[in-house]
Design a protein around this motif. Structure first.
Motif, PDB file in Angstrom:
ATOM      1  N   SER A  18      -3.190   4.675  12.773  1.00 28.68           N
ATOM      2  CA  SER A  18      -3.067   3.697  11.698  1.00 28.68           C
ATOM      3  C   SER A  18      -1.717   3.003  11.727  1.00 28.68           C
ATOM      4  N   THR A  19      -1.736   1.683  11.546  1.00 29.97           N
ATOM      5  CA  THR A  19      -0.484   0.934  11.422  1.00 29.97           C
ATOM      6  C   THR A  19      -0.397   0.286  10.055  1.00 29.97           C
ATOM      7  N   THR A  20      -1.278   0.693   9.141  1.00 33.56           N
ATOM      8  CA  THR A  20      -1.276   0.128   7.803  1.00 33.56           C
ATOM      9  C   THR A  20       0.027   0.413   7.076  1.00 33.56           C
ATOM     10  N   ASP A 120      -8.217   3.204   2.494  1.00 35.32           N
ATOM     11  CA  ASP A 120      -8.858   1.885   2.598  1.00 35.32           C
ATOM     12  C   ASP A 120      -8.201   0.885   1.664  1.00 35.32           C
ATOM     13  N   ARG A 123      -4.922  -0.287   3.052  1.00 39.93           N
ATOM     14  CA  ARG A 123      -5.172  -1.234   4.140  1.00 39.93           C
ATOM     15  C   ARG A 123      -5.530  -2.605   3.568  1.00 39.93           C
ATOM     16  N   GLN A 124      -6.432  -2.651   2.600  1.00 40.96           N
ATOM     17  CA  GLN A 124      -6.853  -3.921   2.011  1.00 40.96           C
ATOM     18  C   GLN A 124      -5.695  -4.614   1.296  1.00 40.96           C
ATOM     19  N   THR A 125      -4.901  -3.844   0.576  1.00 35.44           N
ATOM     20  CA  THR A 125      -3.758  -4.414  -0.130  1.00 35.44           C
ATOM     21  C   THR A 125      -2.738  -4.936   0.866  1.00 35.44           C
ATOM     22  N   HIS A 126      -2.517  -4.180   1.913  1.00 34.26           N
ATOM     23  CA  HIS A 126      -1.592  -4.607   2.971  1.00 34.26           C
ATOM     24  C   HIS A 126      -2.068  -5.909   3.615  1.00 34.26           C
ATOM     25  N   GLU A 127      -3.389  -6.103   3.659  1.00 33.14           N
ATOM     26  CA  GLU A 127      -3.955  -7.311   4.249  1.00 33.14           C
ATOM     27  C   GLU A 127      -4.026  -8.473   3.263  1.00 33.14           C
ATOM     28  N   GLY A 128      -3.570  -8.257   2.027  1.00 33.33           N
ATOM     29  CA  GLY A 128      -3.475  -9.368   1.086  1.00 33.33           C
ATOM     30  C   GLY A 128      -4.356  -9.323  -0.145  1.00 33.33           C
ATOM     31  N   ASP A 129      -5.222  -8.313  -0.283  1.00 34.13           N
ATOM     32  CA  ASP A 129      -6.033  -8.215  -1.495  1.00 34.13           C
ATOM     33  C   ASP A 129      -5.120  -8.003  -2.705  1.00 34.13           C
TER      34      ASP A 129
END
Length: 162
Positions: A18-20, A120, A123-129
């Motif tokens: 994981s790199t999150t 999860d 990861r989603q927050t890191h991606e902008g959610d």
């Protein structure tokens, strides 16, 4: 930065590749801290994750929240959920565990994420959610003055059989 309030979450959900999570700080202690520390050592960005343990000074805890972007609490036994309200007041994106014994859904509402998988959600927050509601504005409903005003209203109503 990602601040994790307690390392009592399942370490099985962290993938070694994981790199999150690139930087983060774990505050507090939990039953699975040793397993979590072992798992973190296998991550690509392990050098960016710090385990601070319990912070004695309340101001130190607030300072950690104020510098964080995300506050994730995998705890399923969080009394009132004050840490969620404090993190929202510090404008963190808050992630709490969806569990019947956790007040996360009541306190966080739509101003953060209440999930089964913390990983999860990170990861989603890191991606902008982002949450639907503004966390700072939502946290104000848990402010002491707001709560005492509501209590006074309820007391008046009960005394006057409203």
């Amino acid at each position: 930065m990602i601040r994790v309030s307690t390392p009592s979450w399942s370490t099985r959900s962290l993938k070694p590749t994981s790199t999150t999570v690139k930087t983060g700080t774990s505050l507090g202690y939990g039953r699975k801290r040793d397993r979590l520390e072992d798992k973190v050592r296998t991550l690509e960005h392990a050098d960016g994750i710090t385990f601070k343990g319990f912070l004695e000074a309340y101001d130190d805890v607030l300072a950690q929240m104020q510098t964080a972007e995300i506050f994730a609490s995998p705890s399923t036994r969080e009394g009132f959920g004050i840490t969620y309200a404090e993190a929202m007041a510090a404008n963190c994106t808050v992630i709490g565990a969806d569990h019947p014994e956790s007040p996360a859904s009541e306190v966080i509402g739509n101003a953060g994420f209440v999930v089964e998988s913390i990983t999860d959600a990170l990861r989603q927050t890191h991606e902008g959610d982002t949450p639907t509601d503004d966390p700072v504005k939502h946290a104000r409903q848990h402010d002491w003055d707001t709560i005492t005003d509501q209590a006074a209203t309820y007391q008046w109503a009960s005394e006057h059989h409203w």
